[in-house]
Scaffold this motif. Structure first.
Motif, PDB file in Angstrom:
ATOM      1  N   UNK A 159       0.795  -1.214   0.000  1.00  8.19           N
ATOM      2  CA  UNK A 159       0.000   0.000   0.000  1.00  8.19           C
ATOM      3  C   UNK A 159       0.827   1.264   0.000  1.00  8.19           C
ATOM      4  N   UNK A 160       0.129   2.404   0.147  1.00  7.20           N
ATOM      5  CA  UNK A 160       0.795   3.701   0.063  1.00  7.20           C
ATOM      6  C   UNK A 160       1.755   3.909   1.232  1.00  7.20           C
ATOM      7  N   UNK A 161       2.663   4.856   1.063  1.00 11.26           N
ATOM      8  CA  UNK A 161       3.620   5.212   2.106  1.00 11.26           C
ATOM      9  C   UNK A 161       3.075   6.412   2.882  1.00 11.26           C
ATOM     10  N   UNK A 162       3.123   6.335   4.203  1.00 12.64           N
ATOM     11  CA  UNK A 162       2.604   7.405   5.045  1.00 12.64           C
ATOM     12  C   UNK A 162       3.534   8.617   5.025  1.00 12.64           C
ATOM     13  N   UNK A 163       2.918   9.814   5.065  1.00 11.38           N
ATOM     14  CA  UNK A 163       3.665  11.064   5.040  1.00 11.38           C
ATOM     15  C   UNK A 163       3.189  11.983   6.163  1.00 11.38           C
ATOM     16  N   UNK A 164       4.072  12.836   6.687  1.00  9.72           N
ATOM     17  CA  UNK A 164       3.642  13.799   7.708  1.00  9.72           C
ATOM     18  C   UNK A 164       2.473  14.642   7.206  1.00  9.72           C
ATOM     19  N   UNK A 165       1.518  14.892   8.104  1.00 16.26           N
ATOM     20  CA  UNK A 165       0.355  15.686   7.754  1.00 16.26           C
ATOM     21  C   UNK A 165      -0.859  14.884   7.367  1.00 16.26           C
ATOM     22  N   UNK A 166      -0.693  13.573   7.154  1.00 16.24           N
ATOM     23  CA  UNK A 166      -1.852  12.732   6.893  1.00 16.24           C
ATOM     24  C   UNK A 166      -2.639  12.535   8.187  1.00 16.24           C
ATOM     25  N   UNK A 167      -3.955  12.617   8.090  1.00 13.92           N
ATOM     26  CA  UNK A 167      -4.830  12.357   9.236  1.00 13.92           C
ATOM     27  C   UNK A 167      -5.838  11.291   8.841  1.00 13.92           C
ATOM     28  N   UNK A 168      -6.019  10.298   9.708  1.00 19.84           N
ATOM     29  CA  UNK A 168      -6.953   9.212   9.416  1.00 19.84           C
ATOM     30  C   UNK A 168      -7.351   8.512  10.695  1.00 19.84           C
ATOM     31  N   UNK A 169      -8.379   7.679  10.582  1.00 18.29           N
ATOM     32  CA  UNK A 169      -8.814   6.873  11.719  1.00 18.29           C
ATOM     33  C   UNK A 169      -8.309   5.440  11.572  1.00 18.29           C
ATOM     34  N   UNK A 170      -8.094   4.812  12.699  1.00 14.47           N
ATOM     35  CA  UNK A 170      -7.942   3.357  12.779  1.00 14.47           C
ATOM     36  C   UNK A 170      -9.074   2.890  13.686  1.00 14.47           C
ATOM     37  N   UNK A 171      -9.880   1.938  13.229  1.00 19.19           N
ATOM     38  CA  UNK A 171     -11.093   1.561  13.959  1.00 19.19           C
ATOM     39  C   UNK A 171     -11.438   0.089  13.764  1.00 19.19           C
ATOM     40  N   UNK A 172     -10.575  -0.805  14.226  1.00 17.80           N
ATOM     41  CA  UNK A 172     -10.815  -2.234  13.986  1.00 17.80           C
ATOM     42  C   UNK A 172     -12.125  -2.724  14.574  1.00 17.80           C
ATOM     43  N   UNK A 205     -28.492   0.890   7.787  1.00 16.05           N
ATOM     44  CA  UNK A 205     -27.350   1.337   8.573  1.00 16.05           C
ATOM     45  C   UNK A 205     -26.788   0.251   9.488  1.00 16.05           C
ATOM     46  N   UNK A 206     -27.638  -0.368  10.276  1.00 15.31           N
ATOM     47  CA  UNK A 206     -27.170  -1.284  11.314  1.00 15.31           C
ATOM     48  C   UNK A 206     -26.487  -2.500  10.716  1.00 15.31           C
ATOM     49  N   UNK A 207     -25.237  -2.715  11.120  1.00 14.05           N
ATOM     50  CA  UNK A 207     -24.445  -3.852  10.647  1.00 14.05           C
ATOM     51  C   UNK A 207     -24.318  -4.858  11.785  1.00 14.05           C
ATOM     52  N   UNK A 208     -24.652  -6.122  11.515  1.00  7.45           N
ATOM     53  CA  UNK A 208     -24.599  -7.165  12.538  1.00  7.45           C
ATOM     54  C   UNK A 208     -23.769  -8.345  12.045  1.00  7.45           C
ATOM     55  N   UNK A 209     -23.287  -9.139  12.980  1.00  7.17           N
ATOM     56  CA  UNK A 209     -22.597 -10.373  12.615  1.00  7.17           C
ATOM     57  C   UNK A 209     -23.625 -11.372  12.111  1.00  7.17           C
ATOM     58  N   UNK A 210     -23.293 -12.095  11.044  1.00 10.61           N
ATOM     59  CA  UNK A 210     -24.231 -13.080  10.498  1.00 10.61           C
ATOM     60  C   UNK A 210     -24.509 -14.205  11.476  1.00 10.61           C
ATOM     61  N   UNK A 211     -23.497 -14.562  12.283  1.00  5.49           N
ATOM     62  CA  UNK A 211     -23.689 -15.662  13.235  1.00  5.49           C
ATOM     63  C   UNK A 211     -24.197 -15.177  14.595  1.00  5.49           C
ATOM     64  N   UNK A 212     -24.475 -13.876  14.711  1.00  2.16           N
ATOM     65  CA  UNK A 212     -25.003 -13.266  15.931  1.00  2.16           C
ATOM     66  C   UNK A 212     -24.051 -13.384  17.114  1.00  2.16           C
ATOM     67  N   UNK A 213     -22.784 -13.601  16.855  1.00  4.52           N
ATOM     68  CA  UNK A 213     -21.799 -13.605  17.936  1.00  4.52           C
ATOM     69  C   UNK A 213     -21.289 -12.191  18.170  1.00  4.52           C
ATOM     70  N   UNK A 214     -20.662 -11.993  19.322  1.00  7.73           N
ATOM     71  CA  UNK A 214     -20.254 -10.661  19.749  1.00  7.73           C
ATOM     72  C   UNK A 214     -19.270 -10.005  18.782  1.00  7.73           C
ATOM     73  N   UNK A 215     -19.338  -8.665  18.741  1.00  6.48           N
ATOM     74  CA  UNK A 215     -18.374  -7.872  17.994  1.00  6.48           C
ATOM     75  C   UNK A 215     -17.926  -6.721  18.881  1.00  6.48           C
ATOM     76  N   UNK A 216     -16.712  -6.213  18.642  1.00  4.88           N
ATOM     77  CA  UNK A 216     -16.190  -5.076  19.409  1.00  4.88           C
ATOM     78  C   UNK A 216     -15.442  -4.140  18.479  1.00  4.88           C
ATOM     79  N   UNK A 217     -15.356  -2.875  18.880  1.00  2.00           N
ATOM     80  CA  UNK A 217     -14.652  -1.878  18.077  1.00  2.00           C
ATOM     81  C   UNK A 217     -14.094  -0.789  18.988  1.00  2.00           C
ATOM     82  N   UNK A 218     -12.884  -0.328  18.662  1.00  2.00           N
ATOM     83  CA  UNK A 218     -12.294   0.856  19.283  1.00  2.00           C
ATOM     84  C   UNK A 218     -11.735   1.720  18.163  1.00  2.00           C
ATOM     85  N   UNK A 219     -11.732   3.053  18.367  1.00  2.00           N
ATOM     86  CA  UNK A 219     -11.309   3.943  17.282  1.00  2.00           C
ATOM     87  C   UNK A 219     -10.618   5.193  17.805  1.00  2.00           C
ATOM     88  N   UNK A 220      -9.598   5.623  17.078  1.00  3.04           N
ATOM     89  CA  UNK A 220      -8.967   6.923  17.311  1.00  3.04           C
ATOM     90  C   UNK A 220      -8.732   7.636  15.994  1.00  3.04           C
TER      91      UNK A 220
END
Length: 283
Positions: free
Chosen positions: A202-215, A231-246
């Motif tokens: 993929x691309x090479x990161x450069x100073x001044x780029x702003x983006x989110x990481x949100x696994x 809008x609402x996105x769910x797991x097909x198997x109805x098992x738990x999901x988690x997310x954190x973002x900055x």
């Protein structure tokens, strides 16, 4: 492979605005914590956040009436509340009452002076089970490992590789239909930040780029579906999901976490950082 447009970088004035809105976005998640209790509805949380964002901060909630594509039903609320098997974009409602043991992501994006701050956090209600605690912790670690790869000269694929490797080492799966994104004057911009991938790709990161990481990490299989509300996105198997973002800024020698919360300051002293990189928090 989809053609990728030129990735924007921010100038000094824009960076100052991103630091300001990032701190304010983080404060929303710090404020709402005491209200996340069994018996509260996700509508209650949306109302409290909306009043704080508009009334206290003088900002605009970016999700409210947002449409990701032409013809899509606008998002009707000011925050996203994704409970248990909801992966992302959960719509607050009076019908969703939080119960002891629930796991919920609150995703906040606000606009100030024309610039966006985007961040999310997991909340574990009452006494969650072992799986919910473990999934939330590993997902947060995935976020931090992704951040540790951000520095000038690094390939964007290093971020996704670090996240995927950590998640799968714990026998969890990575959602692939949604990704992090460039952010600034636009809510969603280039580059796309995949949460899986190969090193030195993929691309090479450069100073001044702003983006989110949100696994978005699932306890079961990675497959998801979108509900009829568009809008609402769910797991097909109805098992738990988690997310954190900055929201992050690539600096001259590393990365600055624009939406870091006070509770995470201790992490800065212990977090592994990529070689020859430095990690900073907005003051």
């Amino acid at each position: 492979m989809r053609h990728q447009r030129t990735t924007p970088t921010l100038d000094a004035g824009e960076i100052d605005k991103m630091r300001s809105v990032g701190r304010l976005a983080a404060s929303v998640l710090e404020m709402i914590g005491e209200h996340v209790q069994p018996g509260a509805t996700t509508e209650d949380l949306d109302r409290i956040c909306h009043e704080y964002i508009v009334g206290e901060l003088g900002c605009v909630p970016a999700p409210l009436n947002y449409s990701a594509s032409a013809g899509q039903t606008p998002f009707p609320k000011s925050i996203c509340t994704s409970v248990n098997h909801v992966v992302c974009h959960g719509i607050p409602t009076t019908k969703k009452v939080l119960r002891n043991g629930d796991a919920m992501n609150i995703d906040v994006t606000i606009i100030k002076d024309g610039y966006h701050g985007d961040t999310s956090k997991m909340f574990l209600i009452g006494k969650p089970n072992v799986l919910a605690r473990r999934l939330s912790a590993v997902t947060q670690e995935c976020l931090y490992r992704g951040i540790a790869e951000v520095r000038p000269g690094a390939h964007i694929g290093n971020i996704g590789h670090a996240i995927q490797r950590h998640a799968e080492s714990h026998r969890f799966s990575v959602v692939r239909e949604f990704c992090g994104h460039g952010i600034g004057a636009k809510f969603h911009d280039e580059p796309q930040i995949l949460h899986y991938g190969k090193r030195n790709d993929g691309i090479v990161l450069k100073p001044g780029m702003a983006f989110t990481i949100e696994p978005m990490i699932n306890a079961g299989k990675r497959h998801v579906k979108i509900l009829p509300d568009e809008w609402t996105v769910v797991t097909k198997d109805h098992k738990l999901s988690a997310q954190w973002e900055h929201t992050l800024l690539v600096t001259e020698d590393g990365v600055e976490v624009l939406t870091l919360r006070e509770e995470e300051l201790g992490w800065l002293e212990q977090a592994p950082t990529a070689t020859n990189a430095s990690l900073a928090v907005s003051a």
